[in-house]
Design an enzyme around this catalytic site. Structure first.
Site, PDB file in Angstrom:
ATOM      1  N   SER A  10       0.839  -1.197   0.000  1.00  0.00           N
ATOM      2  CA  SER A  10       0.000   0.000   0.000  1.00  0.00           C
ATOM      3  C   SER A  10       0.873   1.245   0.000  1.00  0.00           C
ATOM      4  O   SER A  10       1.648   1.471   0.941  1.00  0.00           O
ATOM      5  CB  SER A  10      -0.912   0.026   1.230  1.00  0.00           C
ATOM      6  OG  SER A  10      -1.519   1.295   1.355  1.00  0.00           O
ATOM      7  N   HIS A  35      -1.319  -1.286  -4.215  1.00  0.00           N
ATOM      8  CA  HIS A  35      -2.581  -0.919  -3.578  1.00  0.00           C
ATOM      9  C   HIS A  35      -2.603   0.585  -3.340  1.00  0.00           C
ATOM     10  O   HIS A  35      -1.674   1.149  -2.747  1.00  0.00           O
ATOM     11  CB  HIS A  35      -2.745  -1.666  -2.258  1.00  0.00           C
ATOM     12  CG  HIS A  35      -4.094  -1.517  -1.634  1.00  0.00           C
ATOM     13  ND1 HIS A  35      -5.180  -2.254  -2.043  1.00  0.00           N
ATOM     14  CD2 HIS A  35      -4.537  -0.699  -0.650  1.00  0.00           C
ATOM     15  CE1 HIS A  35      -6.241  -1.918  -1.316  1.00  0.00           C
ATOM     16  NE2 HIS A  35      -5.874  -0.957  -0.470  1.00  0.00           N
ATOM     17  N   ASP A  37      -4.787   3.570  -1.734  1.00  0.00           N
ATOM     18  CA  ASP A  37      -5.869   3.924  -0.821  1.00  0.00           C
ATOM     19  C   ASP A  37      -6.309   5.359  -1.084  1.00  0.00           C
ATOM     20  O   ASP A  37      -5.587   6.312  -0.790  1.00  0.00           O
ATOM     21  CB  ASP A  37      -5.407   3.786   0.627  1.00  0.00           C
ATOM     22  CG  ASP A  37      -5.267   2.336   1.060  1.00  0.00           C
ATOM     23  OD1 ASP A  37      -6.245   1.586   0.905  1.00  0.00           O
ATOM     24  OD2 ASP A  37      -4.193   1.956   1.554  1.00  0.00           O
ATOM     25  N   MET A  39      -8.714   8.348  -0.162  1.00  0.00           N
ATOM     26  CA  MET A  39      -9.517   8.819   0.974  1.00  0.00           C
ATOM     27  C   MET A  39      -9.956  10.255   0.735  1.00  0.00           C
ATOM     28  O   MET A  39      -9.201  11.058   0.189  1.00  0.00           O
ATOM     29  CB  MET A  39      -8.696   8.720   2.259  1.00  0.00           C
ATOM     30  CG  MET A  39      -8.127   7.345   2.534  1.00  0.00           C
ATOM     31  SD  MET A  39      -7.196   7.322   4.088  1.00  0.00           S
ATOM     32  CE  MET A  39      -6.490   5.671   4.006  1.00  0.00           C
ATOM     33  N   HIS A  68      -8.499   1.370  -4.080  1.00  0.00           N
ATOM     34  CA  HIS A  68      -9.486   1.180  -3.018  1.00  0.00           C
ATOM     35  C   HIS A  68     -10.099   2.536  -2.691  1.00  0.00           C
ATOM     36  O   HIS A  68      -9.448   3.399  -2.088  1.00  0.00           O
ATOM     37  CB  HIS A  68      -8.771   0.576  -1.801  1.00  0.00           C
ATOM     38  CG  HIS A  68      -9.612   0.424  -0.587  1.00  0.00           C
ATOM     39  ND1 HIS A  68      -9.066   0.200   0.667  1.00  0.00           N
ATOM     40  CD2 HIS A  68     -10.962   0.447  -0.402  1.00  0.00           C
ATOM     41  CE1 HIS A  68     -10.042   0.098   1.546  1.00  0.00           C
ATOM     42  NE2 HIS A  68     -11.191   0.252   0.935  1.00  0.00           N
ATOM     43  N   MET A  70     -12.125   4.808  -0.664  1.00  0.00           N
ATOM     44  CA  MET A  70     -12.754   5.095   0.624  1.00  0.00           C
ATOM     45  C   MET A  70     -13.337   6.495   0.532  1.00  0.00           C
ATOM     46  O   MET A  70     -12.902   7.431   1.209  1.00  0.00           O
ATOM     47  CB  MET A  70     -11.718   4.969   1.739  1.00  0.00           C
ATOM     48  CG  MET A  70     -11.333   3.532   2.007  1.00  0.00           C
ATOM     49  SD  MET A  70      -9.947   3.361   3.136  1.00  0.00           S
ATOM     50  CE  MET A  70      -8.590   3.474   1.969  1.00  0.00           C
ATOM     51  N   MET A 139     -11.694  -5.146   5.578  1.00  0.00           N
ATOM     52  CA  MET A 139     -10.801  -4.260   6.320  1.00  0.00           C
ATOM     53  C   MET A 139     -10.486  -4.875   7.677  1.00  0.00           C
ATOM     54  O   MET A 139     -11.398  -5.267   8.421  1.00  0.00           O
ATOM     55  CB  MET A 139     -11.445  -2.887   6.510  1.00  0.00           C
ATOM     56  CG  MET A 139     -11.643  -2.091   5.236  1.00  0.00           C
ATOM     57  SD  MET A 139     -10.075  -1.690   4.409  1.00  0.00           S
ATOM     58  CE  MET A 139      -9.265  -0.686   5.672  1.00  0.00           C
ATOM     59  N   ASP A 175      -6.931  -5.827   4.326  1.00  0.00           N
ATOM     60  CA  ASP A 175      -6.189  -4.571   4.351  1.00  0.00           C
ATOM     61  C   ASP A 175      -6.198  -4.031   5.767  1.00  0.00           C
ATOM     62  O   ASP A 175      -7.254  -3.752   6.321  1.00  0.00           O
ATOM     63  CB  ASP A 175      -6.861  -3.568   3.390  1.00  0.00           C
ATOM     64  CG  ASP A 175      -6.149  -2.229   3.321  1.00  0.00           C
ATOM     65  OD1 ASP A 175      -5.111  -2.053   3.979  1.00  0.00           O
ATOM     66  OD2 ASP A 175      -6.646  -1.352   2.582  1.00  0.00           O
TER      67      ASP A 175
END
Length: 224
Positions: A10, A35, A37, A39, A68, A70, A139, A175
């Protein structure tokens, strides 16, 4: 999607000042997927990467970009992340009322579709979605920040997800808090894609290969 054991470093734990070089280094060191993330400071209490950053680091490697989201809402941004170079796009079941629509839109963009569950969301929430996904992400920390402690009860949820998936070609990803110590727990429960942030990037580029190899070896030894 493959049920092979995959390690997905990540980039939340990478050096943001040299992000493209970090992606290249961790891919060269043995990371199977990258990966990412995303956000939004709304769905989770942090801000990270947008599509422009994904586009900027895409030339660093040909390996799978596992994005991913979020964020809420996610639908307005799906095409932008697809165009930026995402290969897998995962949305949260908690992020909107029309998850089927989001998953169908991702597949319509030619990408693999994933659905994610926060630690407090039961596995049964994905039951109606299993014929529309390529990946389920459990998660193992509350999303929003890297470096958090692994939430052990999620292991049983991973086991339940594996039962629900059955013989479908769906990857099971975890994750949060994945280390050589916790990787065997989730691998034994049925996870085959392990996202590792701090544990993968600890020690700088010269340590990445050893870090990834240690996580892979620990998980491989626990797989049934």
């Amino acid at each position: 999607m493959t049920r092979d054991l995959l390690i997905a470093p990540s980039i939340l734990s990478a050096d943001f000042g040299a992000l493209r070089a970090e992606v290249a280094a961790v891919a060269e060191a043995g990371g199977d997927w990258i990966h990412i993330d995303v956000m939004d400071g709304h769905f989770v209490p942090n801000l990270t990467f947008g599509p422009v950053v994904v586009q900027a680091i895409r030339p660093a490697t040909a390996k799978v970009f596992d994005v991913h989201l979020m964020i809420a809402p996610a639908d307005p941004y799906l095409s932008a992340f697809a165009e930026a170079g995402a290969d897998v796009i995962t949305v949260h079941v908690e992020a909107g009322p029309h998850v089927h629509r989001s998953l169908q839109a991702i597949r319509g963009l030619g990408k693999k579709a994933g659905v994610a569950l926060n630690p407090g969301t039961p596995a049964e929430a994905i039951a109606p979605l299993l014929d529309d996904v390529d990946l389920v992400l459990a998660m193992t920390v509350n999303p929003g920040f890297g470096g958090q402690a692994f939430i052990a009860p999620v292991v049983e949820k991973v086991r339940r997800i594996k039962e629900m998936v059955g013989d479908r070609e769906i990857a099971i990803e975890v994750d949060g808090g994945v280390t050589p110590q916790t990787a065997p727990l989730v691998a034994a429960a049925g996870a085959n894609v392990l996202v590792a942030g701090s544990a993968a990037f600890r020690g700088g580029p010269s340590a990445y290969a050893g870090n990834i190899a240690a996580i892979r070896a620990a998980a491989a030894g626990a797989r049934g």
